[in-house]
Design a protein around this motif. Structure first.
Motif, PDB file in Angstrom:
ATOM      1  N   SER A   8      69.123  33.687  33.636  1.00  0.00           N
ATOM      2  CA  SER A   8      69.120  33.969  32.204  1.00  0.00           C
ATOM      3  C   SER A   8      70.582  34.233  31.827  1.00  0.00           C
ATOM      4  O   SER A   8      71.243  35.033  32.504  1.00  0.00           O
ATOM      5  N   VAL A  43      72.572  35.827  29.750  1.00  0.00           N
ATOM      6  CA  VAL A  43      73.279  37.098  29.498  1.00  0.00           C
ATOM      7  C   VAL A  43      73.640  37.807  30.811  1.00  0.00           C
ATOM      8  O   VAL A  43      74.556  38.622  30.873  1.00  0.00           O
ATOM      9  N   TRP A  92      66.156  45.329  30.514  1.00  0.00           N
ATOM     10  CA  TRP A  92      66.070  44.995  29.079  1.00  0.00           C
ATOM     11  C   TRP A  92      64.876  45.644  28.418  1.00  0.00           C
ATOM     12  O   TRP A  92      64.313  45.142  27.467  1.00  0.00           O
ATOM     13  N   SER A 128      55.531  35.582  28.661  1.00  0.00           N
ATOM     14  CA  SER A 128      56.870  36.026  28.268  1.00  0.00           C
ATOM     15  C   SER A 128      56.891  36.291  26.763  1.00  0.00           C
ATOM     16  O   SER A 128      55.977  35.878  26.035  1.00  0.00           O
ATOM     17  N   GLY A 129      57.941  36.944  26.330  1.00  0.00           N
ATOM     18  CA  GLY A 129      58.101  37.179  24.901  1.00  0.00           C
ATOM     19  C   GLY A 129      58.283  35.869  24.143  1.00  0.00           C
ATOM     20  O   GLY A 129      57.756  35.689  23.037  1.00  0.00           O
ATOM     21  N   THR A 130      58.993  34.937  24.781  1.00  0.00           N
ATOM     22  CA  THR A 130      59.197  33.618  24.156  1.00  0.00           C
ATOM     23  C   THR A 130      57.872  32.925  23.888  1.00  0.00           C
ATOM     24  O   THR A 130      57.614  32.414  22.804  1.00  0.00           O
ATOM     25  N   TYR A 155      66.566  37.951  17.575  1.00  0.00           N
ATOM     26  CA  TYR A 155      66.295  36.984  18.647  1.00  0.00           C
ATOM     27  C   TYR A 155      64.815  37.074  19.001  1.00  0.00           C
ATOM     28  O   TYR A 155      64.294  38.177  19.158  1.00  0.00           O
ATOM     29  N   HIS A 156      64.192  35.899  19.109  1.00  0.00           N
ATOM     30  CA  HIS A 156      62.746  35.894  19.386  1.00  0.00           C
ATOM     31  C   HIS A 156      62.442  35.026  20.588  1.00  0.00           C
ATOM     32  O   HIS A 156      61.362  34.449  20.696  1.00  0.00           O
ATOM     33  N   GLY A 157      63.404  34.906  21.529  1.00  0.00           N
ATOM     34  CA  GLY A 157      63.193  34.040  22.682  1.00  0.00           C
ATOM     35  C   GLY A 157      63.784  32.670  22.418  1.00  0.00           C
ATOM     36  O   GLY A 157      64.390  32.420  21.371  1.00  0.00           O
ATOM     37  N   GLU A 210      62.313  41.471  13.881  1.00  0.00           N
ATOM     38  CA  GLU A 210      62.356  42.617  14.796  1.00  0.00           C
ATOM     39  C   GLU A 210      62.364  43.860  13.902  1.00  0.00           C
ATOM     40  O   GLU A 210      63.346  44.080  13.188  1.00  0.00           O
ATOM     41  N   ASN A 251      68.769  42.841  19.195  1.00  0.00           N
ATOM     42  CA  ASN A 251      69.498  41.685  19.731  1.00  0.00           C
ATOM     43  C   ASN A 251      70.796  41.362  19.007  1.00  0.00           C
ATOM     44  O   ASN A 251      71.403  40.332  19.268  1.00  0.00           O
ATOM     45  N   ASP A 292      57.990  41.216  15.628  1.00  0.00           N
ATOM     46  CA  ASP A 292      58.307  40.918  17.026  1.00  0.00           C
ATOM     47  C   ASP A 292      58.647  42.251  17.694  1.00  0.00           C
ATOM     48  O   ASP A 292      59.772  42.738  17.571  1.00  0.00           O
ATOM     49  N   VAL A 306      58.564  42.843  20.971  1.00  0.00           N
ATOM     50  CA  VAL A 306      58.826  42.639  22.410  1.00  0.00           C
ATOM     51  C   VAL A 306      59.690  43.781  22.932  1.00  0.00           C
ATOM     52  O   VAL A 306      59.499  44.278  24.033  1.00  0.00           O
ATOM     53  N   MET A 307      60.668  44.231  22.163  1.00  0.00           N
ATOM     54  CA  MET A 307      61.528  45.348  22.584  1.00  0.00           C
ATOM     55  C   MET A 307      60.929  46.692  22.146  1.00  0.00           C
ATOM     56  O   MET A 307      60.921  47.653  22.897  1.00  0.00           O
ATOM     57  N   LYS A 346      57.885  42.621  27.807  1.00  0.00           N
ATOM     58  CA  LYS A 346      58.615  43.702  28.479  1.00  0.00           C
ATOM     59  C   LYS A 346      57.717  44.829  28.984  1.00  0.00           C
ATOM     60  O   LYS A 346      57.031  44.691  29.988  1.00  0.00           O
ATOM     61  N   GLU A 381      73.726  44.084  22.365  1.00  0.00           N
ATOM     62  CA  GLU A 381      72.444  44.400  23.008  1.00  0.00           C
ATOM     63  C   GLU A 381      72.173  45.884  22.807  1.00  0.00           C
ATOM     64  O   GLU A 381      73.100  46.667  22.616  1.00  0.00           O
TER      65      GLU A 381
HETATM   66  P1  KE4 Z   1      61.470  36.784  26.945  1.00  0.00           P
HETATM   67  O1  KE4 Z   1      61.059  35.348  26.770  1.00  0.00           O
HETATM   68  O2  KE4 Z   1      62.899  36.943  27.416  1.00  0.00           O
HETATM   69  O3  KE4 Z   1      60.452  37.592  27.772  1.00  0.00           O
HETATM   70  O4  KE4 Z   1      61.386  37.492  25.479  1.00  0.00           O
HETATM   71  C1  KE4 Z   1      62.106  36.918  24.427  1.00  0.00           C
HETATM   72  C2  KE4 Z   1      62.340  37.988  23.385  1.00  0.00           C
HETATM   73  C3  KE4 Z   1      61.561  37.971  22.235  1.00  0.00           C
HETATM   74  N1  KE4 Z   1      61.719  38.906  21.270  1.00  0.00           N
HETATM   75  C4  KE4 Z   1      62.635  39.889  21.405  1.00  0.00           C
HETATM   76  C5  KE4 Z   1      62.767  40.918  20.312  1.00  0.00           C
HETATM   77  C6  KE4 Z   1      63.452  39.969  22.572  1.00  0.00           C
HETATM   78  O5  KE4 Z   1      64.358  40.961  22.683  1.00  0.00           O
HETATM   79  C7  KE4 Z   1      63.306  39.004  23.579  1.00  0.00           C
HETATM   80  C8  KE4 Z   1      64.158  38.999  24.826  1.00  0.00           C
HETATM   81  N2  KE4 Z   1      65.193  39.982  24.888  1.00  0.00           N
HETATM   82  C9  KE4 Z   1      66.352  39.653  25.689  1.00  0.00           C
HETATM   83  C10 KE4 Z   1      67.317  40.847  25.593  1.00  0.00           C
HETATM   84  N3  KE4 Z   1      68.157  40.731  24.456  1.00  0.00           N
HETATM   85  C11 KE4 Z   1      65.986  39.323  27.094  1.00  0.00           C
HETATM   86  C12 KE4 Z   1      67.155  39.272  28.057  1.00  0.00           C
HETATM   87  C13 KE4 Z   1      67.483  37.861  28.452  1.00  0.00           C
HETATM   88  O6  KE4 Z   1      67.471  36.959  27.582  1.00  0.00           O
HETATM   89  O7  KE4 Z   1      67.762  37.688  29.653  1.00  0.00           O
END
Ligand code: KE4
Length: 431
Positions: free
Chosen positions: A23, A25, A61, A116-118, A144-146, A206, A211, A239, A241-242, A267, A401
């Motif tokens: 990933s 970052v 995260w 996953s969040g994505t 950011y939403h993935g 969010e 993000n 969203d 996720v966080m 998460k 972040e």
């Molecule tokens: P994942 O697909 O990474 O599980 O979730 C995507 C996502 C969706 N929505 C929000 C609000 C998020 O913060 C995220 C993912 N967050 C990042 C941290 N900024 C994950 C870290 C990374 O991309 O490695």
């Protein structure tokens, strides 16, 4: 600090993995230096391959709200793997976690597990489009939403309302249906909705942004968005996720008392194992296959081992509301400590904090959106990051972040964090 083993592993990793990481970052590109290769973690501490020990302030995260390797979670996972790892068939555990989520998250009457969040956000947008029969949706700059195609969109030229791809591989066709608005600017959002009257399926936000660094919604901003979406028939998606299960048992929607139509999660819900979810009103969720026409699927969705971890995590959070008082007070104590240091040295940098989420921005501007966040000096952040690392404090390797605290952090850690912070601030300013 010796980072020799991490350096060696990073060179090895780059032979087989793009950029040596899975990933982006994690590659330390925004802070410089070699990414730490992590060997293990326990409680408030994380250890790299050179056996350096750090107080952990980003907790994968966000997922590790109870600290790393919590005994209850570890026990649940160990006992689950005795019954095999995956069936690709329904299990009672999926009912248990769904019941917990419906009970804990105010907006969710029905929920679908993903990995996953994505996946959660991608599926939620598709569902909102299928439910409303409309194509366009609104996202906010800096949120950011993935990595789903329709989210990798930058503000277009001109009226800013037309999105343009911000990654090769995302087509103009995809971008045209993503509308962008600045965060915390309701007038701009109202104008965007007026310019696209009747064409907008959803708005995803969010509720507290993490993000672009931690950015809080202005007073009543979320309620204004709620009212606008209700009036215009737009599906409001939070969203979380966080923020889900972090800012309160019921996430930001509980903390701010604003209830969306759908919520996406990730998460914490997996306690560190790959889990995401999307849910909301039954009226909308019943549009998802097999009960409805909107397709969405996943081989490992509801994976029994991941569900065991998630059930244990959510059950603990549901039964221990004191977790939230603790980590909220922790956030206040750490932030007031680092703020005291900054003011003592006449360095009024901006800190945004809510509960156990916070960010120190190397700017004196108020940070309320992406534009103001970008006034932060990322070079200074990089220097600060490495000074803190040298003093055994592990921050997210990027200015834009949020930090995430855990219940494993105790008073002794707080003292160390603030001491490391003062020494680091003095070092990077040659004071
Ligand atoms: P994942 O697909 O990474 O599980 O979730 C995507 C996502 C969706 N929505 C929000 C609000 C998020 O913060 C995220 C993912 N967050 C990042 C941290 N900024 C994950 C870290 C990374 O991309 O490695």
């Amino acid at each position: 600090m010796n980072y020799e083993k991490s350096k060696k592993l990073f060179n090895e990793a780059k032979k087989y993995i793009p950029g040596g990481v899975n990933s982006p970052v994690r590659a330390f590109n925004s802070v410089g230096g070699t990414p730490l290769f992590i060997k293990k973690a326990k409680g408030a501490y994380i250890y790299d391959e050179d056996d350096n020990k750090y107080i952990e302030l980003y907790n994968s995260w966000g997922p590790m709200i109870l600290g790393h390797n919590h005994p209850l979670i570890a026990k649940a996972v160990k006992s689950s793997i005795k019954d095999s790892l995956s069936f690709g068939a329904p299990t009672r555990k999926e009912i248990q976690i769904a019941e917990l989520i419906v009970d804990m998250v105010p907006s969710i009457e029905s929920v679908r597990m993903v990995n996953s969040g994505t996946e959660a956000t991608m599926s939620a947008i598709r569902l909102a489009r299928g439910f409303t029969g409309k194509d366009k949706f609104i996202k906010f700059e800096g949120c950011y939403h993935g990595h789903g195609d329709s989210f990798l969109i930058a503000a277009g030229s001109g009226a800013m309302t037309l999105g343009v791809p911000n990654s090769p591989g995302v087509t103009e066709g995809t971008a045209k249906d993503t509308l962008l608005a600045p965060y915390n600017n309701f007038a701009a959002l109202q104008q965007l909705v007026d310019e696209n009257k009747g064409e907008i399926a959803a708005l995803i936000i969010e509720p507290v942004a993490g993000n672009m660094g931690c950015v809080l919604p202005r007073l009543n901003y979320l309620q204004q968005i709620r009212d606008l979406c209700t009036k215009e028939g737009i599906v409001l998606i939070f969203d979380e996720v966080m923020t889900g299960f972090r800012l309160a048992k019921g996430g930001a929607q509980e903390r701010f008392g604003v209830i969306p139509d759908m919520t996406t999660l990730g998460k914490i819900i997996g306690a560190g194992l790959p889990v995401g979810a999307y849910g909301g009103k039954k009226e909308i969720m019943n549009f998802v296959s097999p009960v409805g026409p909107v397709y969405q699927a996943g081989t490992l969705s509801g994976n029994p081992v991941a569900m065991s971890a998630g059930i244990t995590m959510l059950t603990y959070l549901n039964e221990h509301p004191e977790v939230y008082q603790y980590i909220d007070n922790l956030g206040i104590e750490i932030v007031s400590g680092i703020r005291r240091v900054l003011l003592k040295h006449k360095l009024p940098y901006t800190i945004n904090q809510i509960g156990s989420m916070y960010s120190l921005f190397f700017t004196e501007e108020e940070v309320t959106d992406l534009e103001s966040a970008k006034t932060a000096d990322t070079k200074m952040f990089g220097l600060y990051f490495h000074e803190m690392l040298k003093r055994g404090v592990y921050l997210p390797p990027a200015q834009f972040e949020s930090l995430f605290l855990s219940t494993a952090i105790q008073e002794k850690h707080v003292r160390k964090i603030i001491k490391a912070h003062e020494e680091s601030i003095l070092a990077i300013h040659n004071l």
